[in-house]
Design a protein around this motif. Structure first.
Motif, PDB file in Angstrom:
ATOM      1  N   UNK A 266       0.844  -1.187   0.000  1.00  0.00           N
ATOM      2  CA  UNK A 266       0.000   0.000   0.000  1.00  0.00           C
ATOM      3  C   UNK A 266       0.884   1.244   0.000  1.00  0.00           C
ATOM      4  N   UNK A 267       0.665   2.113  -0.959  1.00  0.00           N
ATOM      5  CA  UNK A 267       1.350   3.397  -1.012  1.00  0.00           C
ATOM      6  C   UNK A 267       0.389   4.438  -0.443  1.00  0.00           C
ATOM      7  N   UNK A 268       0.647   4.868   0.796  1.00  0.00           N
ATOM      8  CA  UNK A 268      -0.259   5.798   1.460  1.00  0.00           C
ATOM      9  C   UNK A 268      -0.464   7.081   0.665  1.00  0.00           C
ATOM     10  N   UNK A 269       0.593   7.615   0.101  1.00  0.00           N
ATOM     11  CA  UNK A 269       0.497   8.891  -0.615  1.00  0.00           C
ATOM     12  C   UNK A 269      -0.423   8.794  -1.828  1.00  0.00           C
ATOM     13  N   UNK A 270      -0.417   7.663  -2.482  1.00  0.00           N
ATOM     14  CA  UNK A 270      -1.272   7.473  -3.651  1.00  0.00           C
ATOM     15  C   UNK A 270      -2.699   7.146  -3.245  1.00  0.00           C
ATOM     16  N   UNK A 271      -2.824   6.291  -2.270  1.00  0.00           N
ATOM     17  CA  UNK A 271      -4.154   5.806  -1.876  1.00  0.00           C
ATOM     18  C   UNK A 271      -4.897   6.760  -0.946  1.00  0.00           C
ATOM     19  N   UNK A 272      -4.152   7.443  -0.070  1.00  0.00           N
ATOM     20  CA  UNK A 272      -4.754   8.334   0.921  1.00  0.00           C
ATOM     21  C   UNK A 272      -4.038   9.688   0.946  1.00  0.00           C
ATOM     22  N   UNK A 273      -4.120  10.448  -0.125  1.00  0.00           N
ATOM     23  CA  UNK A 273      -3.358  11.703  -0.206  1.00  0.00           C
ATOM     24  C   UNK A 273      -3.755  12.729   0.863  1.00  0.00           C
ATOM     25  N   UNK A 274      -5.014  12.780   1.265  1.00  0.00           N
ATOM     26  CA  UNK A 274      -5.428  13.740   2.295  1.00  0.00           C
ATOM     27  C   UNK A 274      -4.832  13.379   3.647  1.00  0.00           C
ATOM     28  N   UNK A 275      -4.734  12.100   3.943  1.00  0.00           N
ATOM     29  CA  UNK A 275      -4.127  11.649   5.197  1.00  0.00           C
ATOM     30  C   UNK A 275      -2.654  12.046   5.240  1.00  0.00           C
ATOM     31  N   UNK A 276      -1.957  11.796   4.154  1.00  0.00           N
ATOM     32  CA  UNK A 276      -0.526  12.126   4.079  1.00  0.00           C
ATOM     33  C   UNK A 276      -0.323  13.640   4.122  1.00  0.00           C
ATOM     34  N   UNK A 277      -1.197  14.401   3.476  1.00  0.00           N
ATOM     35  CA  UNK A 277      -1.093  15.862   3.515  1.00  0.00           C
ATOM     36  C   UNK A 277      -1.271  16.370   4.942  1.00  0.00           C
ATOM     37  N   UNK A 278      -2.193  15.776   5.675  1.00  0.00           N
ATOM     38  CA  UNK A 278      -2.394  16.178   7.067  1.00  0.00           C
ATOM     39  C   UNK A 278      -1.154  15.846   7.903  1.00  0.00           C
ATOM     40  N   UNK A 279      -0.604  14.665   7.697  1.00  0.00           N
ATOM     41  CA  UNK A 279       0.620  14.288   8.417  1.00  0.00           C
ATOM     42  C   UNK A 279       1.747  15.264   8.088  1.00  0.00           C
ATOM     43  N   UNK A 280       1.864  15.635   6.833  1.00  0.00           N
ATOM     44  CA  UNK A 280       2.918  16.582   6.425  1.00  0.00           C
ATOM     45  C   UNK A 280       2.743  17.943   7.092  1.00  0.00           C
ATOM     46  N   UNK A 281       1.498  18.421   7.196  1.00  0.00           N
ATOM     47  CA  UNK A 281       1.243  19.693   7.897  1.00  0.00           C
ATOM     48  C   UNK A 281       1.672  19.587   9.358  1.00  0.00           C
ATOM     49  N   UNK A 282       1.360  18.477   9.970  1.00  0.00           N
ATOM     50  CA  UNK A 282       1.702  18.283  11.378  1.00  0.00           C
ATOM     51  C   UNK A 282       3.214  18.177  11.551  1.00  0.00           C
ATOM     52  N   UNK A 283       3.870  17.449  10.644  1.00  0.00           N
ATOM     53  CA  UNK A 283       5.328  17.287  10.727  1.00  0.00           C
ATOM     54  C   UNK A 283       6.073  18.593  10.510  1.00  0.00           C
ATOM     55  N   UNK A 284       5.434  19.559   9.872  1.00  0.00           N
ATOM     56  CA  UNK A 284       6.077  20.849   9.600  1.00  0.00           C
ATOM     57  C   UNK A 284       6.118  21.758  10.828  1.00  0.00           C
ATOM     58  N   UNK A 285       5.366  21.424  11.862  1.00  0.00           N
ATOM     59  CA  UNK A 285       5.368  22.224  13.100  1.00  0.00           C
ATOM     60  C   UNK A 285       6.717  22.002  13.795  1.00  0.00           C
ATOM     61  N   UNK A 286       7.336  23.086  14.212  1.00  0.00           N
ATOM     62  CA  UNK A 286       8.694  23.049  14.761  1.00  0.00           C
ATOM     63  C   UNK A 286       8.965  21.959  15.786  1.00  0.00           C
ATOM     64  N   UNK A 287       8.164  21.888  16.842  1.00  0.00           N
ATOM     65  CA  UNK A 287       8.420  20.888  17.893  1.00  0.00           C
ATOM     66  C   UNK A 287       8.226  19.469  17.384  1.00  0.00           C
ATOM     67  N   UNK A 288       7.267  19.277  16.503  1.00  0.00           N
ATOM     68  CA  UNK A 288       7.038  17.943  15.937  1.00  0.00           C
ATOM     69  C   UNK A 288       8.218  17.560  15.044  1.00  0.00           C
TER      70      UNK A 288
END
Length: 77
Positions: free
Chosen positions: A38-60
């Motif tokens: 399963x390629x999460x980015x292909x199958x669930x792009x909104x989930x991965x985009x949300x994770x990317x937004x969260x990972x961009x927060x400094x402390x995270x």
């Protein structure tokens, strides 16, 4: 959500970090995706985009960069 974080706050909460865990941790999620091909980015792009937004927060981002276990596989997996 399409933008921001799950609880509507200006910062991520445990709910957002759970999404990061699902998208980034090898055990058990990464292993399951690997074995299920399963390629999460292909199958669930909104989930991965949300994770990317969260990972961009400094402390995270800092916590993820310092982790030596999040993406590590258990021997034999």
């Amino acid at each position: 959500p399409g933008s921001g974080f799950i609880n509507g706050l200006e910062y991520p909460t445990v709910a957002d970090l759970a999404i990061v865990n699902i998208c980034e941790a090898y055990m058990p999620f990464g292993a399951a995706c690997k074995h299920g091909e399963v390629d999460l980015a292909t199958r669930y792009p909104k989930l991965v985009a949300h994770a990317d937004r969260t990972k961009a927060v400094g402390d995270v981002a800092k916590a993820l960069s310092e982790s030596s276990t999040l993406t590590a596989a258990i021997p034999g997996m």
